[in-house]
Scaffold this active site. Structure first.
Site, PDB file in Angstrom:
ATOM      1  N   LYS A  22     -14.860 -18.310   3.777  1.00 49.58           N
ATOM      2  CA  LYS A  22     -13.545 -18.956   2.934  1.00 49.58           C
ATOM      3  C   LYS A  22     -12.500 -19.392   3.659  1.00 49.58           C
ATOM      4  CE  LYS A  22     -10.970 -15.832   0.942  1.00 49.58           C
ATOM      5  NZ  LYS A  22      -9.399 -16.054   0.809  1.00 49.58           N
ATOM      6  N   ASN A  23     -12.119 -18.443   4.646  1.00 47.49           N
ATOM      7  CA  ASN A  23     -10.701 -18.655   5.420  1.00 47.49           C
ATOM      8  C   ASN A  23     -11.049 -19.801   6.462  1.00 47.49           C
ATOM      9  OD1 ASN A  23      -9.827 -16.480   3.992  1.00 47.49           O
ATOM     10  ND2 ASN A  23      -9.451 -15.005   5.756  1.00 47.49           N
ATOM     11  N   ARG A  92      -3.440 -18.272  -3.413  1.00 48.83           N
ATOM     12  CA  ARG A  92      -2.299 -17.984  -2.364  1.00 48.83           C
ATOM     13  C   ARG A  92      -2.395 -18.861  -1.223  1.00 48.83           C
ATOM     14  NH1 ARG A  92       0.088 -15.039  -5.995  1.00 48.83           N
ATOM     15  NH2 ARG A  92      -1.345 -13.696  -7.047  1.00 48.83           N
ATOM     16  N   CYS A 116       1.548 -11.494  -4.253  1.00 52.93           N
ATOM     17  CA  CYS A 116       0.586 -11.119  -4.567  1.00 52.93           C
ATOM     18  C   CYS A 116       0.192  -9.654  -4.183  1.00 52.93           C
ATOM     19  CB  CYS A 116      -0.579 -11.843  -3.784  1.00 52.93           C
ATOM     20  SG  CYS A 116      -1.228 -11.112  -2.261  1.00 52.93           S
ATOM     21  N   ARG A 121       3.810 -12.045   0.913  1.00 50.82           N
ATOM     22  CA  ARG A 121       3.398 -13.161   1.491  1.00 50.82           C
ATOM     23  C   ARG A 121       4.485 -14.242   1.647  1.00 50.82           C
ATOM     24  NH1 ARG A 121      -2.613 -12.852   0.584  1.00 50.82           N
ATOM     25  NH2 ARG A 121      -2.976 -14.117   2.277  1.00 50.82           N
ATOM     26  N   PRO A 122       5.578 -14.055   2.530  1.00 45.21           N
ATOM     27  CA  PRO A 122       6.470 -15.083   2.330  1.00 45.21           C
ATOM     28  C   PRO A 122       5.840 -16.114   3.580  1.00 45.21           C
ATOM     29  CG  PRO A 122       6.607 -12.991   4.171  1.00 45.21           C
ATOM     30  CD  PRO A 122       5.611 -12.904   3.269  1.00 45.21           C
ATOM     31  N   ILE A 123       6.903 -17.317   3.464  1.00 46.73           N
ATOM     32  CA  ILE A 123       6.281 -18.463   3.931  1.00 46.73           C
ATOM     33  C   ILE A 123       7.337 -18.965   4.991  1.00 46.73           C
ATOM     34  CG2 ILE A 123       4.966 -19.344   2.051  1.00 46.73           C
ATOM     35  CD1 ILE A 123       7.218 -21.309   1.397  1.00 46.73           C
ATOM     36  N   ASP A 306      -8.337  -7.564   6.626  1.00 48.24           N
ATOM     37  CA  ASP A 306      -9.381  -7.881   5.727  1.00 48.24           C
ATOM     38  C   ASP A 306     -10.539  -6.776   5.484  1.00 48.24           C
ATOM     39  OD1 ASP A 306      -7.719  -9.765   4.528  1.00 48.24           O
ATOM     40  OD2 ASP A 306      -8.954 -11.501   5.479  1.00 48.24           O
ATOM     41  N   ILE A 328      -0.509  -4.986   8.706  1.00 47.31           N
ATOM     42  CA  ILE A 328      -0.318  -6.466   8.594  1.00 47.31           C
ATOM     43  C   ILE A 328       0.477  -6.674   7.103  1.00 47.31           C
ATOM     44  CG2 ILE A 328      -1.197  -8.869   8.355  1.00 47.31           C
ATOM     45  CD1 ILE A 328      -1.833  -7.431  11.093  1.00 47.31           C
ATOM     46  N   ARG A 398     -13.214 -14.621  -5.874  1.00 49.01           N
ATOM     47  CA  ARG A 398     -12.403 -15.483  -5.009  1.00 49.01           C
ATOM     48  C   ARG A 398     -12.899 -15.628  -3.669  1.00 49.01           C
ATOM     49  NH1 ARG A 398      -7.459 -12.964  -4.161  1.00 49.01           N
ATOM     50  NH2 ARG A 398      -7.246 -14.520  -2.521  1.00 49.01           N
TER      51      ARG A 398
HETATM   52  C1  UD1 Z   1      -4.971 -15.153   6.345  1.00 52.18           C
HETATM   53  C2  UD1 Z   1      -5.944 -14.757   5.528  1.00 52.18           C
HETATM   54  C3  UD1 Z   1      -6.260 -13.383   5.007  1.00 52.18           C
HETATM   55  C4  UD1 Z   1      -5.970 -12.360   6.105  1.00 52.18           C
HETATM   56  C5  UD1 Z   1      -4.500 -12.762   6.909  1.00 52.18           C
HETATM   57  C6  UD1 Z   1      -4.102 -11.938   8.053  1.00 52.18           C
HETATM   58  C7  UD1 Z   1      -6.624 -17.089   4.809  1.00 52.18           C
HETATM   59  C8  UD1 Z   1      -6.881 -17.910   3.705  1.00 52.18           C
HETATM   60  N1  UD1 Z   1      -6.101 -15.725   4.478  1.00 52.18           N
HETATM   61  O1  UD1 Z   1      -3.746 -15.022   5.353  1.00 52.18           O
HETATM   62  O2  UD1 Z   1      -7.260 -12.965   4.570  1.00 52.18           O
HETATM   63  O3  UD1 Z   1      -5.501 -11.102   5.283  1.00 52.18           O
HETATM   64  O4  UD1 Z   1      -4.544 -14.040   7.244  1.00 52.18           O
HETATM   65  O5  UD1 Z   1      -5.352 -11.840   8.781  1.00 52.18           O
HETATM   66  O6  UD1 Z   1      -6.909 -17.347   5.893  1.00 52.18           O
HETATM   67  N2  UD1 Z   1       4.052 -13.441   7.320  1.00 52.18           N
HETATM   68  C9  UD1 Z   1       5.441 -13.727   7.178  1.00 52.18           C
HETATM   69  N3  UD1 Z   1       6.118 -14.892   7.188  1.00 52.18           N
HETATM   70  C10 UD1 Z   1       5.309 -16.234   6.904  1.00 52.18           C
HETATM   71  C11 UD1 Z   1       3.840 -16.159   7.088  1.00 52.18           C
HETATM   72  C12 UD1 Z   1       3.302 -14.673   7.324  1.00 52.18           C
HETATM   73  O7  UD1 Z   1       6.334 -12.643   7.278  1.00 52.18           O
HETATM   74  O8  UD1 Z   1       5.800 -17.148   6.685  1.00 52.18           O
HETATM   75  C13 UD1 Z   1       3.680 -12.156   7.455  1.00 52.18           C
HETATM   76  C14 UD1 Z   1       2.843 -11.860   5.980  1.00 52.18           C
HETATM   77  O9  UD1 Z   1       3.598 -11.192   5.078  1.00 52.18           O
HETATM   78  C15 UD1 Z   1       1.827 -10.704   6.780  1.00 52.18           C
HETATM   79  C16 UD1 Z   1       1.506 -11.301   8.181  1.00 52.18           C
HETATM   80  O10 UD1 Z   1       2.337 -12.194   8.377  1.00 52.18           O
HETATM   81  O11 UD1 Z   1       2.566  -9.643   7.017  1.00 52.18           O
HETATM   82  C17 UD1 Z   1       0.128 -12.138   8.167  1.00 52.18           C
HETATM   83  O12 UD1 Z   1       0.213 -13.266   7.416  1.00 52.18           O
HETATM   84  P1  UD1 Z   1      -0.714 -14.374   7.666  1.00 52.18           P
HETATM   85  O13 UD1 Z   1      -1.457 -14.020   9.317  1.00 52.18           O
HETATM   86  O14 UD1 Z   1       0.164 -15.609   7.576  1.00 52.18           O
HETATM   87  O15 UD1 Z   1      -1.816 -14.349   6.738  1.00 52.18           O
HETATM   88  P2  UD1 Z   1      -2.497 -15.628   5.882  1.00 52.18           P
HETATM   89  O16 UD1 Z   1      -2.352 -16.826   6.591  1.00 52.18           O
HETATM   90  O17 UD1 Z   1      -1.330 -15.550   4.383  1.00 52.18           O
END
Ligand code: UD1
Length: 436
Positions: A22-23, A92, A116, A121-123, A306, A328, A398
């Site tokens: 999926k990822n 998400r 979520c 899940r900040p961006i 995960d 994480i 999902r």
């Molecule tokens: C992806 C995976 C998810 C997995 C995660 C960590 C997909 C679709 N999902 O999610 O299954 O659990 O990697 O291996 O591939 N963070 C920030 N700011 C940001 C982005 C992230 O602070 O802008 C933080 C998040 O809150 C979290 C950490 O970074 O604490 C990891 O997030 P990230 O690696 O971005 O995970 P996803 O890409 O959302």
């Protein structure tokens, strides 16, 4: 609310062919937008998150055809770069359309995907990465408009944390930027390398993916390509732990051992015998599982967040004490309360869980609070005495393709109950669970 009804105590035995990741499928399907051509993507699992991705592609004007596990996307008909909030919220990881839209059109209009079950899940990292490429952002009451008025420009950029999604967005956008981008502290997950391979098949020049520094030499245009996504190393955890907790034996076809070193080492320490074969992974479970070494979730190649819930289900019935630290996501222990309903002995303090293994779990009504937690509770149900009802399995769907069918084929007693039934019906679920 659909549920899984599981009569525990059946030993799993047999073979299972692992689904595509999926990822990997989600960012690759999003990246087809940047190709501007026709892309054929094999190995896309049939999941609600994939459906949500295809809905976004259709909304953007792309042609989409789904036949079995193959998705064909015609991005030549892409007609705009705005994704409405309702589609952004469905999934998400919709934020991973940001890079592709900027690459294809030079602009994107999105809403933040929202928090979520497992954390905020900040961006911010995604936004910083786009700004580094010359993108301007306007926030109008939560509606985010991005534009690369002067075009995307290659840059040197270092992520403060190796975010998977931010690495993906940056790689895709930089593939069409003017000049070279050097990304340091990039995420190193196998899905990142898979995305790079797809982008390169589309004519991009990405090197170093899978390592900490990724170099992307921007090209003027991309084209369509054919690609097969890698097998799902996280769904693999569900099947391997399911076999392990039932004292079973499983040949997991297509599983790639090199993607799962940390997980496989943990299973071996729990007493499972593993064979890494060209066709997959063969697991033989011991009579009684041993407690695990201390588990600490980390970015790849560390132990994956995960896989934390699934391994905790296993630790819950292993002999001895296991300490689990989640580094994480800040809210990823919601399965603990549900496992405790089933008789597990787990204490949580902040980000640390102390799991005292018990001899057996018992069936209970539990909530699949998020995707991986739901899969882990299903695994626990397979090992428990009596009947477990895992409610709200839309979370599981999902990410896991027809889990109940796959586990049934391995000898589990599990079926999907489409709608919530009354309590009296639930009480008789034990006999109903025998139906398969
Ligand atoms: C992806 C995976 C998810 C997995 C995660 C960590 C997909 C679709 N999902 O999610 O299954 O659990 O990697 O291996 O591939 N963070 C920030 N700011 C940001 C982005 C992230 O602070 O802008 C933080 C998040 O809150 C979290 C950490 O970074 O604490 C990891 O997030 P990230 O690696 O971005 O995970 P996803 O890409 O959302």
């Amino acid at each position: 609310m659909a549920a899984f009804v599981i009569a525990g105590g059946k030993r799993l035995e047999g073979e299972h062919i692992l689904q595509g990741a999926k990822n990997s499928a989600l960012p690759i399907l999003a990246a087809t937008v940047a190709s501007g051509g026709e892309c054929v993507v094999h190995g896309c699992p049939r999941l609600s998150d994939v459906d949500a991705t295809l809905n976004i592609l259709r909304h953007l004007g792309c042609g989409v055809r789904q036949e079995g596990h193959t998705v064909t996307v015609d991005a030549s008909t892409l007609c705009h770069g705005a994704i409405p909030g309702i589609l952004m919220h469905e999934m998400r990881s919709s934020i991973v359309f940001l890079g592709p839209l900027l690459a294809a059109l030079g602009y994107a209009e999105l809403t933040a995907p929202g928090g979520c079950e497992i954390g905020l899940r900040p961006i911010g990292l995604h936004l910083d990465a786009m700004r580094a490429l010359g993108v301007e952002l306007h926030n109008d009451a939560g509606r985010l408009s991005f534009s690369a008025g002067q075009g995307l420009r290659g840059a040197r950029f270092s992520l403060s944390f190796p975010s998977v999604g931010a690495t993906e967005n940056l790689m895709i956008a930089a593939a069409r930027a003017k000049g070279v981008t050097v990304l340091s502290n990039a995420a190193r997950e196998p899905e990142i390398l898979d995305l790079a391979r797809f982008l390169n098949a589309c004519g991009a020049r990405v090197t170093g993916a899978g390592g900490g520094t990724v170099v992307i030499e921007g090209v003027a245009r991309l084209h369509g390509a054919e690609h097969t996504v890698i097998p799902d190393r996280i769904a693999a955890v569900t099947f391997l732990t399911a076999a392990a907790v039932t004292g079973g034996e499983l040949l997991l076809r297509k599983a790639v051992p090199e993607h799962m070193d940390a997980v496989l080492a943990t299973l071996e320490q729990a007493g499972c015998r593993l064979r890494r074969l060209p066709e997959g992974i063969l697991l033989r479970a011991p009579q009684r599982l041993r407690h695990l070494p201390s588990l600490r979730t980390m970015p790849y190649p560390g132990f994956p967040t995960d896989a934390q819930a699934g391994m905790m289900a296993l630790a819950g019935i292993a002999a001895g004490t296991t300490i689990v630290t989640e580094t994480i996501f800040e809210n990823r222990f919601r399965h603990v309360a549900e496992l405790c309903r089933m008789g597990a002995n787990i204490r949580v303090e902040d980000r640390v869980a102390v799991v005292e293994g018990v001899a057996r779990l018992h069936g209970a009504e539990v909530d699949a609070c998020d995707l991986r937690a739901g899969a882990a509770l299903s695994v626990a149900g397979l090992a428990a005495e009596g009947t477990t009802r895992v409610r709200d399995i839309r979370h599981i769907e999902r990410g896991c393709e027809r889990l109940e069918t796959a586990l049934s084929a391995l000898g589990a007693s599990i079926y999907k109950e489409e709608e919530a039934e009354s309590n009296e019906q639930t009480d008789s679920a034990g006999s109903a669970a025998e139906r398969n």
